[in-house]
Scaffold this motif. Structure first.
Motif, PDB file in Angstrom:
ATOM      1  N   GLY A   6      81.985  80.701  13.223  1.00 16.19           N
ATOM      2  CA  GLY A   6      80.673  80.209  13.647  1.00 16.19           C
ATOM      3  C   GLY A   6      79.879  81.262  14.387  1.00 16.19           C
ATOM      4  N   ARG A   7      78.562  81.054  14.515  1.00 13.57           N
ATOM      5  CA  ARG A   7      77.698  82.030  15.178  1.00 13.57           C
ATOM      6  C   ARG A   7      77.936  82.089  16.686  1.00 13.57           C
ATOM      7  NH1 ARG A   7      74.305  79.930  11.227  1.00 13.57           N
ATOM      8  NH2 ARG A   7      73.890  81.483   9.612  1.00 13.57           N
ATOM      9  N   ASN A   8      78.135  80.938  17.311  1.00 17.58           N
ATOM     10  CA  ASN A   8      78.339  80.972  18.753  1.00 17.58           C
ATOM     11  C   ASN A   8      79.714  81.524  19.117  1.00 17.58           C
ATOM     12  OD1 ASN A   8      75.872  79.808  20.064  1.00 17.58           O
ATOM     13  ND2 ASN A   8      76.272  78.194  18.586  1.00 17.58           N
ATOM     14  N   ALA A  32      64.430  86.058  13.552  1.00 15.20           N
ATOM     15  CA  ALA A  32      64.623  86.077  15.005  1.00 15.20           C
ATOM     16  C   ALA A  32      63.779  84.984  15.645  1.00 15.20           C
ATOM     17  CB  ALA A  32      64.234  87.442  15.577  1.00 15.20           C
ATOM     18  N   PHE A  33      64.232  84.507  16.796  1.00 20.34           N
ATOM     19  CA  PHE A  33      63.491  83.498  17.557  1.00 20.34           C
ATOM     20  C   PHE A  33      63.198  84.062  18.936  1.00 20.34           C
ATOM     21  CE2 PHE A  33      62.528  79.873  20.112  1.00 20.34           C
ATOM     22  CZ  PHE A  33      61.965  78.941  19.238  1.00 20.34           C
ATOM     23  N   LEU A  34      61.934  83.934  19.382  1.00 24.00           N
ATOM     24  CA  LEU A  34      61.531  84.382  20.702  1.00 24.00           C
ATOM     25  C   LEU A  34      61.214  83.164  21.567  1.00 24.00           C
ATOM     26  CD1 LEU A  34      60.627  86.700  18.552  1.00 24.00           C
ATOM     27  CD2 LEU A  34      59.403  87.638  20.523  1.00 24.00           C
ATOM     28  N   LEU A  42      73.000  80.288  19.819  1.00 22.96           N
ATOM     29  CA  LEU A  42      72.572  80.438  18.432  1.00 22.96           C
ATOM     30  C   LEU A  42      72.723  79.101  17.717  1.00 22.96           C
ATOM     31  CD1 LEU A  42      74.266  83.856  17.562  1.00 22.96           C
ATOM     32  CD2 LEU A  42      71.879  83.468  18.163  1.00 22.96           C
ATOM     33  N   PHE A  43      71.997  78.907  16.643  1.00 14.75           N
ATOM     34  CA  PHE A  43      72.125  77.693  15.847  1.00 14.75           C
ATOM     35  C   PHE A  43      73.226  77.880  14.809  1.00 14.75           C
ATOM     36  CE2 PHE A  43      67.590  77.269  17.108  1.00 14.75           C
ATOM     37  CZ  PHE A  43      67.670  76.025  17.702  1.00 14.75           C
ATOM     38  N   GLU A  44      74.144  76.924  14.746  1.00 14.06           N
ATOM     39  CA  GLU A  44      75.151  76.961  13.684  1.00 14.06           C
ATOM     40  C   GLU A  44      74.518  76.598  12.340  1.00 14.06           C
ATOM     41  OE1 GLU A  44      77.933  78.239  13.944  1.00 14.06           O
ATOM     42  OE2 GLU A  44      78.228  78.309  16.108  1.00 14.06           O
ATOM     43  N   ILE A  62      69.722  81.979  11.336  1.00 14.03           N
ATOM     44  CA  ILE A  62      69.274  82.864  12.411  1.00 14.03           C
ATOM     45  C   ILE A  62      70.444  83.337  13.267  1.00 14.03           C
ATOM     46  CG2 ILE A  62      68.792  80.971  14.009  1.00 14.03           C
ATOM     47  CD1 ILE A  62      66.350  82.569  14.960  1.00 14.03           C
ATOM     48  N   GLY A  63      70.456  84.653  13.576  1.00 18.37           N
ATOM     49  CA  GLY A  63      71.515  85.201  14.414  1.00 18.37           C
ATOM     50  C   GLY A  63      70.981  86.151  15.468  1.00 18.37           C
ATOM     51  N   PHE A  64      69.673  85.995  15.835  1.00 16.93           N
ATOM     52  CA  PHE A  64      69.020  86.944  16.734  1.00 16.93           C
ATOM     53  C   PHE A  64      68.050  86.165  17.613  1.00 16.93           C
ATOM     54  CE2 PHE A  64      66.028  90.932  16.724  1.00 16.93           C
ATOM     55  CZ  PHE A  64      66.396  91.213  18.023  1.00 16.93           C
TER      56      PHE A  64
END
Length: 307
Positions: free
Chosen positions: A26-28, A193-195, A210-212, A216-218
């Motif tokens: 997973g991303r997290n 990416a999300f700001l 991060l969202f699973e 998105i990974g940034f």
């Protein structure tokens, strides 16, 4: 060979790197964090100088941060990757997401802004795109994203669960069709990416998850400006300067640490020296090919922008 509508498969990776997708699923579980402390003693006067006589359409610090993120993605294309179904993919657009308040009021609703950018953007073109998007979002009481959310939330709970299960199932198996992809184009989980501009509401920064779901990974969480002691590393001189911290969350599986460290250096460079964003990048054909953007897949030779 598996295919996706929104990305290209990256197949030139090491076996050890491929094993990471099985170890860290997973991303997290794969997240790493950076603190980016920024000295704004040159940035803030630059904004004031540029905005002299500009009327309502002014450059803001957020424009500069977003411009630095676009420039960093263009120079560090591996940041625009994601892991899906234990495979590595290169996204074929540069899409940045952030939240927009419909009105400058704490009770006003918010919408997700997702904007596609070009690797040759300048600070002027970026600010124009952002301002246009903000104007359209604030001008209307509802957008497509609102309508989709309203429609889904009126459904029975079991049907909502099924829809999200189906989206995850299709995405994890790289079975997203053009139609399904079009239904997620307003979901920030499917962006480069999300700001999160927490500083705009007077909050310090945070380490964002991060969202699973999605790709998105940034993440960049932007804090408020404060005055802090600053030590010049060359002279040892102590002074008080306007500072800001951006906390960055990255999926460690998309690239090695040295590569990501250089990406943080680029963010640092462009935010503290925003005049570098006034002119477009000069990219070679090889650099453009590394980005794998669908916009330039066939007709790049006609653009005349290679170095």
């Amino acid at each position: 060979m598996p295919k996706r509508y929104d990305a290209n498969l990256v197949d030139n990776i090491t076996k050890f790197h491929e094993l990471e997708f099985h170890i860290m699923r997973g991303r997290n579980e794969s997240a790493i964090y950076f603190d980016l402390d920024l000295d704004l003693s040159k940035t803030l006067p630059y904004i004031e100088k540029v905005n002299e006589g500009k009327g309502k359409k002014k450059i803001t610090l957020f424009h500069i941060i977003l411009g630095a993120a676009v420039r960093t993605l263009a120079l560090r294309p591996k940041l625009n990757r994601f892991v899906s179904n234990r495979r590595l993919w290169q996204r074929n657009t540069m899409t940045l997401a952030f939240v927009v308040k419909k009105m400058l009021d704490e009770d006003a609703g918010s919408v997700n802004a997702m904007i596609d950018f070009d690797p040759f953007e300048t600070l002027d073109t970026i600010s124009e795109k952002i301002d246009k998007h903000l104007y359209e979002a604030r001008k209307t009481n509802s957008n497509e994203n609102d309508k989709q959310i309203e429609m889904i939330t009126k459904m029975p709970r079991f049907l909502i669960r099924f829809i999200f299960w189906l989206v995850r199932w299709l995405d994890e198996r790289n079975l997203f069709s053009k139609f399904v992809y079009s239904q997620t184009k307003d979901m920030p989980m499917y962006s480069s990416a999300f700001l999160a501009n927490l500083g705009s509401i007077g909050l310090p920064t945070v380490y964002h998850h991060l969202f699973e779901m999605g790709t998105i990974g940034f993440f960049l969480a932007i804090g408020k400006i404060t005055k802090r002691p600053f030590v010049d590393q060359e002279t040892g001189e102590l002074s008080v300067r306007p500072m800001m911290t951006i906390r960055i969350t990255l999926d460690d599986r998309i690239s090695e640490g040295v590569y990501l460290r250089k990406a943080v250096d680029y963010l640092h460079l462009y935010i503290e020296n925003p005049e570098e964003l006034e002119k477009p990048l000069e990219l070679s054909q090889k650099q453009l090919d590394w980005l794998k953007l669908k916009k330039y897949k066939k007709d790049w030779s006609k653009k005349g922008k290679t170095k």
